[in-house]
Design a protein around this motif. Structure first.
Motif, PDB file in Angstrom:
ATOM      1  N   GLU A 114      -7.596  -6.848  16.009  1.00 49.37           N
ATOM      2  CA  GLU A 114      -8.979  -6.452  16.302  1.00 49.37           C
ATOM      3  C   GLU A 114      -9.240  -4.980  15.994  1.00 49.37           C
ATOM      4  N   GLY A 115      -8.546  -4.466  14.979  1.00 50.33           N
ATOM      5  CA  GLY A 115      -8.786  -3.087  14.538  1.00 50.33           C
ATOM      6  C   GLY A 115      -8.287  -2.032  15.501  1.00 50.33           C
ATOM      7  N   ARG A 116      -7.314  -2.383  16.325  1.00 51.77           N
ATOM      8  CA  ARG A 116      -6.837  -1.433  17.338  1.00 51.77           C
ATOM      9  C   ARG A 116      -6.170  -0.205  16.689  1.00 51.77           C
ATOM     10  N   TYR A 117      -5.475  -0.413  15.561  1.00 53.44           N
ATOM     11  CA  TYR A 117      -4.700   0.685  14.974  1.00 53.44           C
ATOM     12  C   TYR A 117      -5.322   1.162  13.653  1.00 53.44           C
ATOM     13  N   SER A 118      -5.214   2.466  13.417  1.00 52.34           N
ATOM     14  CA  SER A 118      -5.724   3.068  12.184  1.00 52.34           C
ATOM     15  C   SER A 118      -4.655   3.946  11.542  1.00 52.34           C
ATOM     16  N   ARG A 119      -4.743   4.049  10.233  1.00 56.73           N
ATOM     17  CA  ARG A 119      -3.852   4.964   9.506  1.00 56.73           C
ATOM     18  C   ARG A 119      -4.264   6.402   9.821  1.00 56.73           C
ATOM     19  N   TRP A 120      -3.274   7.291   9.911  1.00 56.89           N
ATOM     20  CA  TRP A 120      -3.570   8.656  10.359  1.00 56.89           C
ATOM     21  C   TRP A 120      -2.719   9.671   9.585  1.00 56.89           C
ATOM     22  N   VAL A 129      17.946  12.298   2.947  1.00 57.54           N
ATOM     23  CA  VAL A 129      17.015  12.009   1.860  1.00 57.54           C
ATOM     24  C   VAL A 129      15.602  12.078   2.432  1.00 57.54           C
ATOM     25  N   PRO A 130      14.747  12.985   1.925  1.00 60.84           N
ATOM     26  CA  PRO A 130      13.405  13.141   2.491  1.00 60.84           C
ATOM     27  C   PRO A 130      12.500  11.955   2.187  1.00 60.84           C
ATOM     28  N   ILE A 131      11.727  11.570   3.170  1.00 54.03           N
ATOM     29  CA  ILE A 131      10.701  10.546   2.986  1.00 54.03           C
ATOM     30  C   ILE A 131       9.447  10.998   3.731  1.00 54.03           C
ATOM     31  N   GLN A 132       8.328  10.364   3.455  1.00 56.44           N
ATOM     32  CA  GLN A 132       7.086  10.635   4.165  1.00 56.44           C
ATOM     33  C   GLN A 132       6.859   9.508   5.166  1.00 56.44           C
ATOM     34  N   VAL A 133       6.715   9.870   6.428  1.00 50.80           N
ATOM     35  CA  VAL A 133       6.594   8.875   7.506  1.00 50.80           C
ATOM     36  C   VAL A 133       5.118   8.669   7.851  1.00 50.80           C
ATOM     37  N   PRO A 134       4.610   7.454   7.679  1.00 48.20           N
ATOM     38  CA  PRO A 134       3.209   7.193   8.001  1.00 48.20           C
ATOM     39  C   PRO A 134       2.920   7.391   9.492  1.00 48.20           C
ATOM     40  N   ARG A 135       1.743   7.898   9.782  1.00 48.90           N
ATOM     41  CA  ARG A 135       1.284   8.020  11.167  1.00 48.90           C
ATOM     42  C   ARG A 135       0.257   6.925  11.446  1.00 48.90           C
ATOM     43  N   VAL A 136       0.340   6.347  12.622  1.00 50.58           N
ATOM     44  CA  VAL A 136      -0.601   5.301  13.044  1.00 50.58           C
ATOM     45  C   VAL A 136      -1.212   5.707  14.380  1.00 50.58           C
ATOM     46  N   PHE A 137      -2.530   5.573  14.478  1.00 49.51           N
ATOM     47  CA  PHE A 137      -3.253   5.970  15.690  1.00 49.51           C
ATOM     48  C   PHE A 137      -3.707   4.734  16.459  1.00 49.51           C
ATOM     49  N   ASP A 138      -3.425   4.739  17.750  1.00 48.71           N
ATOM     50  CA  ASP A 138      -3.850   3.651  18.645  1.00 48.71           C
ATOM     51  C   ASP A 138      -5.243   3.991  19.172  1.00 48.71           C
ATOM     52  N   ASN A 139      -6.269   3.301  18.646  1.00 42.78           N
ATOM     53  CA  ASN A 139      -7.651   3.598  19.035  1.00 42.78           C
ATOM     54  C   ASN A 139      -7.936   3.247  20.493  1.00 42.78           C
ATOM     55  N   GLN A 140      -7.173   2.313  21.048  1.00 41.40           N
ATOM     56  CA  GLN A 140      -7.406   1.891  22.433  1.00 41.40           C
ATOM     57  C   GLN A 140      -6.835   2.910  23.418  1.00 41.40           C
ATOM     58  N   ASP A 141      -5.591   3.317  23.182  1.00 45.52           N
ATOM     59  CA  ASP A 141      -4.956   4.276  24.093  1.00 45.52           C
ATOM     60  C   ASP A 141      -5.159   5.726  23.659  1.00 45.52           C
ATOM     61  N   GLN A 142      -5.829   5.917  22.512  1.00 48.92           N
ATOM     62  CA  GLN A 142      -6.137   7.260  22.008  1.00 48.92           C
ATOM     63  C   GLN A 142      -4.880   8.132  21.857  1.00 48.92           C
ATOM     64  N   LYS A 143      -3.905   7.598  21.128  1.00 50.49           N
ATOM     65  CA  LYS A 143      -2.680   8.372  20.864  1.00 50.49           C
ATOM     66  C   LYS A 143      -1.976   7.817  19.636  1.00 50.49           C
ATOM     67  N   ASN A 144      -1.127   8.658  19.062  1.00 50.86           N
ATOM     68  CA  ASN A 144      -0.309   8.201  17.933  1.00 50.86           C
ATOM     69  C   ASN A 144       0.819   7.317  18.449  1.00 50.86           C
ATOM     70  N   SER A 154       0.823  -1.203   0.000  1.00 45.53           N
ATOM     71  CA  SER A 154       0.000   0.000   0.000  1.00 45.53           C
ATOM     72  C   SER A 154       0.851   1.244   0.000  1.00 45.53           C
ATOM     73  N   LYS A 155       0.327   2.293  -0.583  1.00 45.72           N
ATOM     74  CA  LYS A 155       1.024   3.575  -0.640  1.00 45.72           C
ATOM     75  C   LYS A 155       0.559   4.450   0.507  1.00 45.72           C
ATOM     76  N   ILE A 156       1.499   4.951   1.301  1.00 45.62           N
ATOM     77  CA  ILE A 156       1.159   5.792   2.449  1.00 45.62           C
ATOM     78  C   ILE A 156       1.668   7.194   2.169  1.00 45.62           C
ATOM     79  N   GLY A 157       0.987   7.923   1.316  1.00 43.29           N
ATOM     80  CA  GLY A 157       1.356   9.306   1.038  1.00 43.29           C
ATOM     81  C   GLY A 157       2.694   9.451   0.344  1.00 43.29           C
ATOM     82  N   THR A 158       3.234   8.376  -0.221  1.00 46.78           N
ATOM     83  CA  THR A 158       4.521   8.466  -0.891  1.00 46.78           C
ATOM     84  C   THR A 158       4.715   7.229  -1.733  1.00 46.78           C
ATOM     85  N   GLU A 159       5.835   7.172  -2.458  1.00 43.13           N
ATOM     86  CA  GLU A 159       6.087   6.024  -3.309  1.00 43.13           C
ATOM     87  C   GLU A 159       6.709   4.903  -2.499  1.00 43.13           C
TER      88      GLU A 159
END
Length: 414
Positions: free
Chosen positions: A62-68, A82-97, A6-11
């Motif tokens: 169990e769907g704990r993490y979401s793309r952000w 060398v610049p890259i785009q770093v994916p963010r992941v949100f922890d739905n259980q602990d309510q934090k990245n 999958s592409k996360i905001g970058t190649e």
């Protein structure tokens, strides 16, 4: 086949293979791009393991993490960021990245030694893509045991595909070919102009002079990779015999050559006394500024007669290849003179590379020259604008096609 990544905001590897990557300058460029894509793919795979594939309804844990979304980041490769785009992941259980372990590993990786660069390049040149992928894993500070064999296999397959990328999707109307002199070596660069006016660096080769053989090999390689020219292509050059011979051997009767008017003018005045140079520089420029081919040629020939009495070599220089400096006028394409009657287009690129290579205080090896020139090209190509009057390049394509057809028919009838 590679599994979809999958592409996360970058190649990443799969997106990169499917995209139309139009730049082919050298093995060193491949090294930098491969490192960047390697990092992107490593991050993408970790996101997949936490949040599942981007468009899949099956979510792990169990769907704990979401793309952000993603944040800008970078990895250090060969002494530069060398610049890259770093994916963010949100922890739905602990309510934090949550931080990605793979990015932390990449950030903490020690600076890669020159041996890593050479190992990557050697692996690519020997088509040993698995070893290249394993080299990248180890030199980014990642334990080989912490990544799957599948990931190494995917990386190796991607490197192989990367090495074989093609140019069929592009339609090139013209090529600029010129050399950048650097520490006793010529770096011959091929810059392509598409029918939409885009400037794309196609290739580079290193040689002692603008020699016929290495340039021919470079052009042949580009043709093997899908560079199309069957309906004709314009080649803009400075007048080097080695360049011209290589171009005509590679493209045969399907190429039309435009000699650089600026180089011709400067070559001619270089034979004249200093007190005459500016006078004849202006005269030559005025002659080349004439709209009509016949008028321009007549004025240039008249100038030739004038300067013969001053310096016979100056006249010979002017008359040598004179017709090829008037190619656009003969084709009635004066509206494209700004971009295509001189090699300014590629000279500008060379100038940008020169600014970049001034950072080097001491040249040691051929590899070092190639590396710095390519880094300069990479830095410069993102700033290149479309050629002037690009909206009307279809007219140039049609004129070139008609001229080639006329040549072929004339040859058949003779």
């Amino acid at each position: 086949m590679l599994n979809k990544v999958s592409k996360i905001g970058t190649e990443n590897l799969n997106d990169f293979l499917l995209s139309s990557l139009e730049v082919q300058v050298s093995m060193m460029q491949q090294h930098l791009d491969i490192c960047k894509i390697f990092a992107n793919t490593l991050l993408s795979n970790e996101v997949d393991s936490l949040a599942g594939s981007k468009y899949s309804h099956e979510k792990p844990l169990e769907g704990r993490y979401s793309r952000w979304g993603h944040n800008p980041g970078s990895v250090k490769v060969g002494g530069q960021r060398v610049p890259i785009q770093v994916p963010r992941v949100f922890d739905n259980q602990d309510q934090k990245n949550v931080s990605l372990e793979s990015y932390e590993q990449l950030r903490k990786a020690p600076e890669q030694a020159e041996s890593m660069v050479q190992s990557v390049l050697h692996g690519i040149s020997m088509r040993d893509y698995q070893r290249t992928a394993e080299t990248l894993v180890g030199n980014f500070g990642i334990s080989p045991s912490s990544v799957s064999r599948e990931f190494v296999a995917q990386s190796a397959a991607a490197l192989e595909e990367f090495q074989k990328r093609r140019f069929e999707e592009n339609e090139f109307v013209a090529l600029f070919i010129d050399g950048k002199y650097l520490a006793g070596q010529q770096m011959i660069i091929v810059l392509g102009i598409t029918g939409k006016g885009q400037k794309i660096v196609l290739g580079i080769t290193q040689t002692a002079t603008e020699n016929h053989r290495p340039i021919l090999e470079l052009l042949t390689d580009l043709i093997d990779r899908g560079l199309k020219f069957e309906e004709g292509i314009l080649a803009v050059i400075d007048g080097s015999k080695g360049l011209k011979n290589a171009i005509e051997e590679a493209f045969g009767d399907k190429v039309i050559i435009q000699r650089c008017q600026w180089h011709k003018r400067e070559n001619v005045v270089s034979y004249l006394p200093e007190n005459k140079q500016e006078e004849y520089r202006k005269k030559l420029q005025n002659a080349y500024s004439e709209e009509e081919y016949e008028v321009s040629k007549a004025k240039l020939e008249a100038i030739g007669k004038e300067i013969k009495s001053i310096n016979d070599s100056a006249q010979k220089s002017l008359l040598e290849g004179l017709e090829e400096t008037l190619t656009l006028k003969k084709l009635k394409l004066n509206e494209f003179s700004k971009s295509f009657s001189t090699t300014n287009c590629i000279e500008s690129l060379n100038s940008q590379v020169g600014k970049f290579t001034r950072k080097v205080k001491r040249w040691q090896t051929g590899d070092q020259r190639l590396r710095w020139v390519v880094l300069g090209l990479l830095e410069s190509e993102t700033r290149m604008k479309k050629v002037s009057n690009f909206e009307n390049l279809q007219k140039m394509q049609q004129k070139i096609k008609s001229e080639i057809e006329n040549r072929i028919n004339s040859s058949k009838n003779s």
